[in-house]
Structure formats: structure tokens, C-alpha cells
Design an enzyme around this catalytic site. Structure first.
Site, mmCIF file in Angstrom:
data_model
loop_
_atom_site.group_PDB
_atom_site.id
_atom_site.type_symbol
_atom_site.label_atom_id
_atom_site.label_comp_id
_atom_site.label_asym_id
_atom_site.label_seq_id
_atom_site.Cartn_x
_atom_site.Cartn_y
_atom_site.Cartn_z
ATOM 1 N N GLY A 71 36.873 28.557 39.930
ATOM 2 C CA GLY A 71 35.306 29.256 38.845
ATOM 3 C C GLY A 71 34.659 30.707 39.601
ATOM 4 O O GLY A 71 33.540 30.138 39.305
ATOM 5 N N ASN A 126 40.250 40.407 34.282
ATOM 6 C CA ASN A 126 40.546 39.450 34.283
ATOM 7 C C ASN A 126 40.458 38.789 33.223
ATOM 8 O O ASN A 126 39.646 37.763 33.073
ATOM 9 C CB ASN A 126 40.334 38.572 35.330
ATOM 10 C CG ASN A 126 40.092 37.016 36.228
ATOM 11 O OD1 ASN A 126 41.607 36.507 34.903
ATOM 12 N ND2 ASN A 126 39.830 36.606 36.719
ATOM 13 N N CYS A 129 40.790 33.811 33.513
ATOM 14 C CA CYS A 129 41.188 32.260 34.809
ATOM 15 C C CYS A 129 40.194 31.595 34.090
ATOM 16 O O CYS A 129 39.856 30.943 32.782
ATOM 17 C CB CYS A 129 39.491 32.626 34.916
ATOM 18 S SG CYS A 129 39.049 31.067 36.723
ATOM 19 N N ILE A 190 51.156 36.771 35.924
ATOM 20 C CA ILE A 190 50.937 35.618 35.040
ATOM 21 C C ILE A 190 49.577 35.356 35.442
ATOM 22 O O ILE A 190 49.907 34.902 36.955
ATOM 23 C CB ILE A 190 51.335 34.403 33.870
ATOM 24 C CG1 ILE A 190 51.984 33.530 34.880
ATOM 25 C CG2 ILE A 190 52.288 34.928 33.380
ATOM 26 C CD1 ILE A 190 53.322 32.622 34.644
ATOM 27 N N THR A 192 47.473 31.565 36.062
ATOM 28 C CA THR A 192 47.387 30.714 36.221
ATOM 29 C C THR A 192 48.120 30.020 35.372
ATOM 30 O O THR A 192 47.084 29.939 34.005
ATOM 31 C CB THR A 192 46.489 29.891 37.696
ATOM 32 O OG1 THR A 192 45.776 29.706 36.594
ATOM 33 C CG2 THR A 192 46.209 30.188 38.871
ATOM 34 N N GLY A 216 51.963 29.000 42.800
ATOM 35 C CA GLY A 216 53.245 28.698 43.497
ATOM 36 C C GLY A 216 54.668 28.492 42.834
ATOM 37 O O GLY A 216 54.675 29.001 41.512
#
Lengths: 302, 243
Positions: A71, A126, A129, A190, A192, A216
Site C-alpha cells: 500500500g 507509478n 499500483c 509490468i 504486478t 515472481g
């Protein structure tokens, strides 16, 4: 082997950059290795005011990856300029300052303040998010809004602006084209992928925020596809990110059209992963017949 | 703080779902009591943070409980196999120049064993209160006794020792004037914090990096400031953070 990559504002000695949010402001990794080994470092997002982030649990493991819902916790841009960025002055590496906000005005305020910080080489906007309710991904999923914030950021910034895009869209190339037209100096692809895990004992989502961003190795094919897709459309450089944990992975992103890469969640599995990749990259490039990083960029697109 | 490919010298079941893994590693010579290591389990992406139960002469002991697929996999690893460790991590328990009271609940007990030994080696009196759900969960009682600690064991279902929780064990031990060092489940740490002004609690958290970079495991103090369990903790002075 020539590992150098020259991008707007970023004279990288090699293409490997720890991704924003995975390396703080460099202090922790600097206890393990010399940050001057890195091509660059993308520091943790800055917002105008301090943000306390989401409730815990913020972390959940997944097959070949993890979910996070931090966050955008950070001390605010003033604190970061005064207390965090000076630490990076001792290292010979490029710094990407990740900028976030809950409104267009907040992004601009952060950039104006960050302009005074000499240690910043370029901005990473960003707009992707997935873990904050306002701003962030809201601006990154609509081409017109993405273009607008990019234009505003370019006007305010005295350094090149890279826009970090969200994969949680129907057509990422459309957003990429919109921000290119708005003046972006480069793309970071990219962020997430939005995900969720359920705790079977409680029957409820495991993360307190309910959803989190998946990162990941699990997301690597998605990231490679999106880099490829955007590289076909745009003429600005792309920094690829998503599931990279080896020099072979780096080459895959370079071939798909990325000029450099960021390494994120892999730092948690192996905190030495970035210097290891940098060490292995010359051999891997050589094995596949390249004499430089530059030669490998965009081979898949031809 | 470093990574090391440690060699497993033992990995055996010592109680219900609880295993003791001994590892040959140079981290053993650096790690302090109350610190932990991040353990890489083959096939799982994130490392498991596990506290150090004992360390000396190049060998470290981890005592862990099977709580999911990753720790299940860890329990299947064999002597002679290598496992990647990252550590030492965290701040650890303080070494105070006084007699001490240790309180552990369930799988929170292991880090207190190493702590007890170091206090005993300094010639300090060490009283230990242990709490478990069932008799078959009881661990390390003999090991604490062998160090010369006064041990009070409480079991919830009343089938062994003192009937009840760690709080009942603390009632029985009668050392509430001492500084307490506690590790265990959150309700136990809350009870300890309400009862003791002087002491430290060691917290557990879901972590990613384990070294303070990712902000995944924060707790807050009463003013709302954040602390990272992995690097500002896991040990916090009683009253410092909101449990």
C-alpha cells in the site's frame, strides 16, 4: 562483453536494476554488496505525505511467486529527499525515483520537490499500483488519464520520465501508445497482476487488503508478452520487469524488446540475485552469440 | 547477514508436528539469541523465517512446526542435504545483567532455549514458564532443566504439569518482579504485556525480504509509527508496539 545501456537520463553500466519496493532506498542491500555493481536502483515509491500502508498480513506466497499489498507505505517525499537519498550518493549507479500519488496534483507535487534532489537520474511514474484505492492503477488503466498524467509529469519534471504500466488492462499497447504520445521518455513493464488467496481455515482472503499484486516467476510469460506487444508499437525504450531471476530471463526480456530490466521479487528469494545475474550475463550473452546487450535488444521483433 | 548453503546434520520429529533440524553453517558462529534465519525450502518461492533454538561450534539448531506445505516439505529433508540460509536476521533478545524470567508458548519456545543457555553461562538464575495446548506438544522441558533453569510447564487440557495457560504458569512461578523475555502466540504476548511492565516480546510475522527492505511485516506503535518485525524486531520492549 559490453553490458552498457544508454537510455534517456540513464547511463547504465549494465541492464540490471532492483525494482521499486523490493530494495527500499538501498540501505539493506548495501549491507550485502556494493550497490555500484548495479546498473541502477529503482527506489521505493514516494508520495507527497507520509503513507502508513495497508493492514497486515501484506504478504502471501503463491506457486512460483507471491502476493503483496504493502500500500505504498513511505515517509513522504520531504523525508525521502532529506534522509534517504543522500545515502545513495556514495554509489556509482543510476537512481530511478518512483513517484506515486492519490491525485494528479500529488504526483506533480512529488516531482517538483524531487527535482531538487541531484541524486535522481530519472522518474518512474507509478500509475499502476494495485494496492491503493485512489490514484495509482486508476490512472493507469485508462489511456486518456494515463496520457494526461504523463503530460503533466513531463511539464513538471526536469529529468526524463518513465511510465510504469499496469498489466491489469485489456490492451496494454493502447496505454503504451497514449503515454508515448504524451511525451514519456520510456516505459517500465509490468507492475504486478491483481490476485487473491483464500485462507482455507477461515474461508476468508489471506491478505488484509483482500487483493494483492502477484509477482515472481509466475508472471514472467505475461510480462514478456506485454514487453513484446508494446515494443512492436512504441519507439521509446522499455525497461522490462516481471519474474526475472536469472541471466537467461534477462536475455528473454531483451529479445522481446526491453533495453534494460528490473528485478523484483527474486531479491526476496535470493538477496544476492542482482550481482549474480550481472556476473552471469556476459556468459549467457556469449552463449547465444551476442557481443553486447544492445545486440540482443528486440531480436524477437525482427 | 549473508547466505550460506548449510548441510543438514539432523532433521527429526521431537513432538507432534514439531521437528528439530541441525545444520552445519558458519551463521551459527554469528547468530545471537532471539535472532532468526530465512530458510529456503526447495520448490517454494519465499524463504521461511525460523528462529535459532541453539547455536555453537559451527552448528545451529532450528525447531519448527509443520504449519503448511512448505514446512511439511522442510520436514522431509534428509541428513546430508543442503539448505540455503539467510541470516542472522533481526535484533534478538537483550543480554541483561540480571536474573531473568522466560515465557514461551508452543512453537515460540525454541528461541528461549539459546537465550536461557547464554544467561546461565553468565551465572544468572533463569526461570522458564512454558505453555502448550496438549501433552504431546510439550518440547524442550528436559533441555531447560539440564541448563539448571527452574521450569514450570502448563498444558491447556490439564493432562500434564500445571493445568492452564502460560499465565497460570506465571502465577505458579512467583518471579513477577523479574524482567520477562517472551515468545509465543499473540494472545499469550498480550497477556504477558498486560501483566509485566519490564520485559520484551518476540513477534512472528509473514515476511518477504526478512531484512527490512519490503515493508511486508510492519507493526505500529501507539502513535501510528511503523516498525518492521524482521529488522526493527522481532524483539520489542513491552508497550513499544501495539499487539
Amino acid at each position: 562483453m559490453d553490458l552498457r545501456v544508454k537510455l534517456p537520463g540513464l547511463d547504465l553500466k549494465n541492464p540490471v536494476i532492483p525494482a521499486s519496493g523490493c530494495a527500499g532506498y538501498g540501505r539493506e542491500l548495501a549491507e550485502l554488496y556494493d550497490l555500484s555493481l548495479l546498473g541502477g536502483i529503482a527506489v521505493k515509491s514516494a508520495t507527497a505525505e507520509e503513507r502508513f500502508g495497508n493492514p497486515v498480513p501484506r504478504i502471501a506466497e503463491t506457486p512460483a511467486g507471491m502476493l503483496n499489498a504493502i500500500g505504498l507505505q513511505n515517509h513522504g517525499v520531504d523525508y525521502i529527499i532529506e534522509k534517504e537519498m543522500p545515502f545513495l550518493e556514495q554509489f556509482d549507479t543510476c537512481v530511478l525515483a518512483n513517484v506515486a500519488g492519490a491525485s494528479e496534483e500529488e504526483y506533480i507535487e512529488v516531482i517538483r520537490k524531487m527535482n531538487t534532489c541531484n541524486r535522481v537520474d530519472a522518474y518512474e511514474l507509478n500509475i499502476s499500483c494495485p494496492n491503493v484505492k485512489h490514484g495509482g492503477i486508476g490512472l493507469g488503466t485508462d489511456p486518456a488519464l494515463a496520457a494526461n498524467i504523463t503530460r503533466m509529469a513531463k511539464e513538471a519534471a526536469d529529468k526524463p520520465v518513465y511510465v510504469k504500466l499496469s498489466p491489469n488492462v485489456t490492451n496494454i499497447a493502447e496505454i503504451a501508445l497514449a503515454v508515448e504520445e504524451a511525451g514519456a521518455d520510456g516505459l517500465v513493464l509490468i507492475n504486478t497482476l491483481l490476485g487473491m488467496r483464500i485462507d482455507l481455515k477461515t474461508g476468508k482472503p489471506l491478505l488484509a487488503n483482500l487483493t494483492g499484486g502477484l509477482s515472481g516467476p509466475a508472471i514472467k510469460p505475461v510480462a514478456v508478452r506485454m514487453v513484446y506487444q508494446c515494443a512492436k508499437e512504441v519507439h521509446i525504450p522499455i525497461i522490462g520487469v516481471g519474474g526475472i531471476s536469472s541471466a537467461e530471463d534477462v536475455l528473454e526480456f531483451l529479445n522481446a524488446g526491453a533495453s534494460a530490466v528490473e528485478v523484483g521479487a527474486a531479491n526476496f528469494a535470493d538477496p544476492y540475485i542482482c550481482p549474480k545475474i550481472i556476473e552471469e550475463l556476459p556468459d549467457v550473452l556469449k552463449r547465444y552469440g551476442y557481443a553486447s546487450v544492445k545486440e540482443a535488444v528486440g531480436r524477437s521483433l525482427i | 547477514m549473508k547466505t550460506d548453503n548449510a548441510v543438514i546434520s539432523e532433521n527429526i520429529c521431537i513432538a507432534a508436528d514439531v521437528f528439530r533440524m541441525k545444520l552445519k553453517t558458519s551463521i551459527a558462529d554469528e547468530i545471537k539469541c532471539g535472532q532468526f534465519v530465512n530458510v529456503s525450502v526447495p520448490g517454494y518461492f519465499l524463504r521461511r523465517p525460523i528462529s535459532c533454538a541453539e547455536a555453537s561450534d559451527g552448528e545451529m539448531t532450528l525447531i519448527y512446526k509443520i504449519v503448511g506445505a512448505g514446512t511439511k516439505q522442510m520436514s522431509l529433508m534428509k541428513e546430508g542435504e543442503t539448505v540455503s540460509l539467510f541470516g542472522p536476521l533481526g535484533n534478538g533478545f537483550p543480554m541483561l545483567d540480571e536474573d531473568i524470567l522466560l515465557a514461551g508458548g508452543g512453537i515460540g519456545v525454541p528461541p528461549l532455549l539459546y537465550t536461557a543457555r547464554l544467561y546461565r553461562e553468565k551465572g544468572r538464575e533463569v526461570t522458564v514458564v512454558l505453555g502448550f495446548n496438549r501433552k504431546e506438544d510439550v518440547i524442550l522441558e528436559d533441555e531447560f532443566e539440564a541448563l539448571g533453569c527452574q521450569v514450570y510447564t502448563a498444558v491447556m487440557d490439564g493432562t500434564y504439569g500445571i493445568s492452564g495457560t502460560v499465565s497460570d504458569g506465571l502465577d505458579a512461578c512467583g518471579c513477577s518482579d523479574r524482567t520477562i523475555l517472551a515468545c509465543g502466540p499473540l494472545p499469550m504476548l498480550k497477556a504477558v504485556s498486560e501483566r509485566f511492565d519490564k520485559g520484551y516480546v518476540s513477534l512472528e510475522a509473514r515476511m518477504a525480504c526478512g531484512m527490512g527492505a519490503c515493508m511486508g511485516c510492519v507493526v505500529k506503535d501507539h502513535d501510528g509509527s511503523s516498525y518492521r518485525v524482521c529488522s526493527d524486531g522481532p524483539v520489542f520492549e513491552i508497550g513499544k508496539v501495539v499487539l
